[in-house]
Design a protein around this motif. Structure first.
Motif, PDB file in Angstrom:
ATOM      1  N   MET A 123      15.077  89.201  73.036  1.00 19.08           N
ATOM      2  CA  MET A 123      16.056  89.339  71.964  1.00 19.08           C
ATOM      3  C   MET A 123      15.843  88.196  70.986  1.00 19.08           C
ATOM      4  SD  MET A 123      20.196  89.684  72.039  1.00 19.08           S
ATOM      5  CE  MET A 123      20.607  88.031  72.539  1.00 19.08           C
ATOM      6  N   LEU A 124      15.907  88.505  69.711  1.00 17.11           N
ATOM      7  CA  LEU A 124      15.718  87.512  68.663  1.00 17.11           C
ATOM      8  C   LEU A 124      17.011  87.361  67.878  1.00 17.11           C
ATOM      9  CD1 LEU A 124      13.608  85.697  67.247  1.00 17.11           C
ATOM     10  CD2 LEU A 124      13.089  87.639  65.774  1.00 17.11           C
ATOM     11  N   ILE A 125      17.425  86.112  67.664  1.00 18.79           N
ATOM     12  CA  ILE A 125      18.633  85.800  66.893  1.00 18.79           C
ATOM     13  C   ILE A 125      18.217  84.901  65.744  1.00 18.79           C
ATOM     14  CG2 ILE A 125      20.913  84.704  66.972  1.00 18.79           C
ATOM     15  CD1 ILE A 125      20.750  85.141  70.086  1.00 18.79           C
ATOM     16  N   ILE A 126      18.651  85.234  64.537  1.00 19.64           N
ATOM     17  CA  ILE A 126      18.376  84.416  63.350  1.00 19.64           C
ATOM     18  C   ILE A 126      19.712  83.918  62.829  1.00 19.64           C
ATOM     19  CG2 ILE A 126      17.327  84.341  61.057  1.00 19.64           C
ATOM     20  CD1 ILE A 126      15.778  86.918  61.853  1.00 19.64           C
ATOM     21  N   THR A 127      19.846  82.594  62.688  1.00 21.29           N
ATOM     22  CA  THR A 127      21.132  82.033  62.276  1.00 21.29           C
ATOM     23  C   THR A 127      20.943  80.909  61.263  1.00 21.29           C
ATOM     24  OG1 THR A 127      21.230  80.269  63.922  1.00 21.29           O
ATOM     25  CG2 THR A 127      22.068  82.410  64.593  1.00 21.29           C
ATOM     26  N   THR A 128      22.069  80.442  60.774  1.00 20.07           N
ATOM     27  CA  THR A 128      22.086  79.228  59.959  1.00 20.07           C
ATOM     28  C   THR A 128      22.066  78.023  60.898  1.00 20.07           C
ATOM     29  OG1 THR A 128      24.494  79.016  59.977  1.00 20.07           O
ATOM     30  CG2 THR A 128      23.533  80.383  58.216  1.00 20.07           C
ATOM     31  N   ALA A 129      21.861  76.843  60.348  1.00 20.20           N
ATOM     32  CA  ALA A 129      21.872  75.617  61.149  1.00 20.20           C
ATOM     33  C   ALA A 129      23.240  75.409  61.798  1.00 20.20           C
ATOM     34  CB  ALA A 129      21.509  74.412  60.280  1.00 20.20           C
ATOM     35  N   ARG A 130      24.293  75.626  61.056  1.00 18.54           N
ATOM     36  CA  ARG A 130      25.640  75.439  61.595  1.00 18.54           C
ATOM     37  C   ARG A 130      25.918  76.430  62.729  1.00 18.54           C
ATOM     38  NH1 ARG A 130      30.147  77.186  57.905  1.00 18.54           N
ATOM     39  NH2 ARG A 130      29.535  79.069  58.923  1.00 18.54           N
ATOM     40  N   GLU A 131      25.557  77.695  62.535  1.00 20.15           N
ATOM     41  CA  GLU A 131      25.757  78.698  63.578  1.00 20.15           C
ATOM     42  C   GLU A 131      24.949  78.364  64.834  1.00 20.15           C
ATOM     43  OE1 GLU A 131      26.514  82.590  60.707  1.00 20.15           O
ATOM     44  OE2 GLU A 131      24.474  82.044  61.292  1.00 20.15           O
ATOM     45  N   ALA A 132      23.739  77.860  64.645  1.00 17.76           N
ATOM     46  CA  ALA A 132      22.901  77.488  65.795  1.00 17.76           C
ATOM     47  C   ALA A 132      23.557  76.377  66.601  1.00 17.76           C
ATOM     48  CB  ALA A 132      21.517  77.056  65.315  1.00 17.76           C
ATOM     49  N   ARG A 133      24.059  75.348  65.913  1.00 19.68           N
ATOM     50  CA  ARG A 133      24.761  74.257  66.614  1.00 19.68           C
ATOM     51  C   ARG A 133      25.953  74.806  67.395  1.00 19.68           C
ATOM     52  NH1 ARG A 133      23.891  71.380  61.986  1.00 19.68           N
ATOM     53  NH2 ARG A 133      25.954  71.872  61.233  1.00 19.68           N
ATOM     54  N   GLU A 134      26.732  75.692  66.773  1.00 16.10           N
ATOM     55  CA  GLU A 134      27.912  76.258  67.437  1.00 16.10           C
ATOM     56  C   GLU A 134      27.519  77.082  68.659  1.00 16.10           C
ATOM     57  OE1 GLU A 134      29.872  78.368  64.266  1.00 16.10           O
ATOM     58  OE2 GLU A 134      30.580  76.522  63.327  1.00 16.10           O
ATOM     59  N   LEU A 135      26.471  77.875  68.550  1.00 18.73           N
ATOM     60  CA  LEU A 135      26.010  78.672  69.699  1.00 18.73           C
ATOM     61  C   LEU A 135      25.572  77.785  70.855  1.00 18.73           C
ATOM     62  CD1 LEU A 135      23.975  81.481  67.914  1.00 18.73           C
ATOM     63  CD2 LEU A 135      26.012  81.797  69.342  1.00 18.73           C
TER      64      LEU A 135
END
Length: 152
Positions: A3-15
């Protein structure tokens, strides 16, 4: 199937903060900036942190380089059977180009990769220089068509 997830930097930190463990993260940050602290890094099994700016001209000192693309390829091959998270600052050009490269490295065809990434991030445009450096003509043609990329 990975599975591939593409996010913003902020979303990545939150995840990563909400997770006990993350398998694979490709973090593409602006030059001089790191997205994750030591606590985040301890949760990530396979972390690749790259620093370059979203520049489309190879003569600029902070533009993506061939070495960066080679590092993305190595990272993609290490995580091809697991969940992978890719982010750049705004989940636009760098992360979508890296996602296209990752999917091709996972064995997906250029058309399938470009259609999948376009579905995940419909309003983005992959970084053209990154795709040129990757050197896959089929992927470049599929991305030009699917994302209406300008080659200037």
């Amino acid at each position: 199937m990975p599975m591939l997830i593409i996010t913003t930097a902020r979303e990545a930190r939150e995840l990563v903060e909400r997770s006990n463990h993350c398998e694979n993260v490709l973090s593409i940050n602006d030059t001089g900036f790191l997205n994750f602290n030591d606590t985040h890094r301890a949760k990530i099994h396979n972390l690749m942190e790259l620093q370059f700016d979203d520049v489309k001209h190879p003569e600029m000192p902070t533009a993506p380089k061939l070495l960066h693309i080679e590092q993305i390829v190595v990272w993609a091959r290490l995580c091809e059977s697991e969940t992978a998270l890719i982010h750049c600052n705004g989940s636009g050009a760098r992360s979508t180009a890296a996602a296209l490269i990752t999917m091709v490295e996972w064995g997906y065809g250029a058309e399938h990769a470009s259609a999948s990434v376009k579905t995940m991030r419909p309003t983005t445009q992959p970084n053209v220089l990154m795709l040129r450096l990757y050197g896959n003509r089929e992927l470049m043609e599929a991305a030009i068509s699917r994302f209406n990329l300008a080659l200037t």
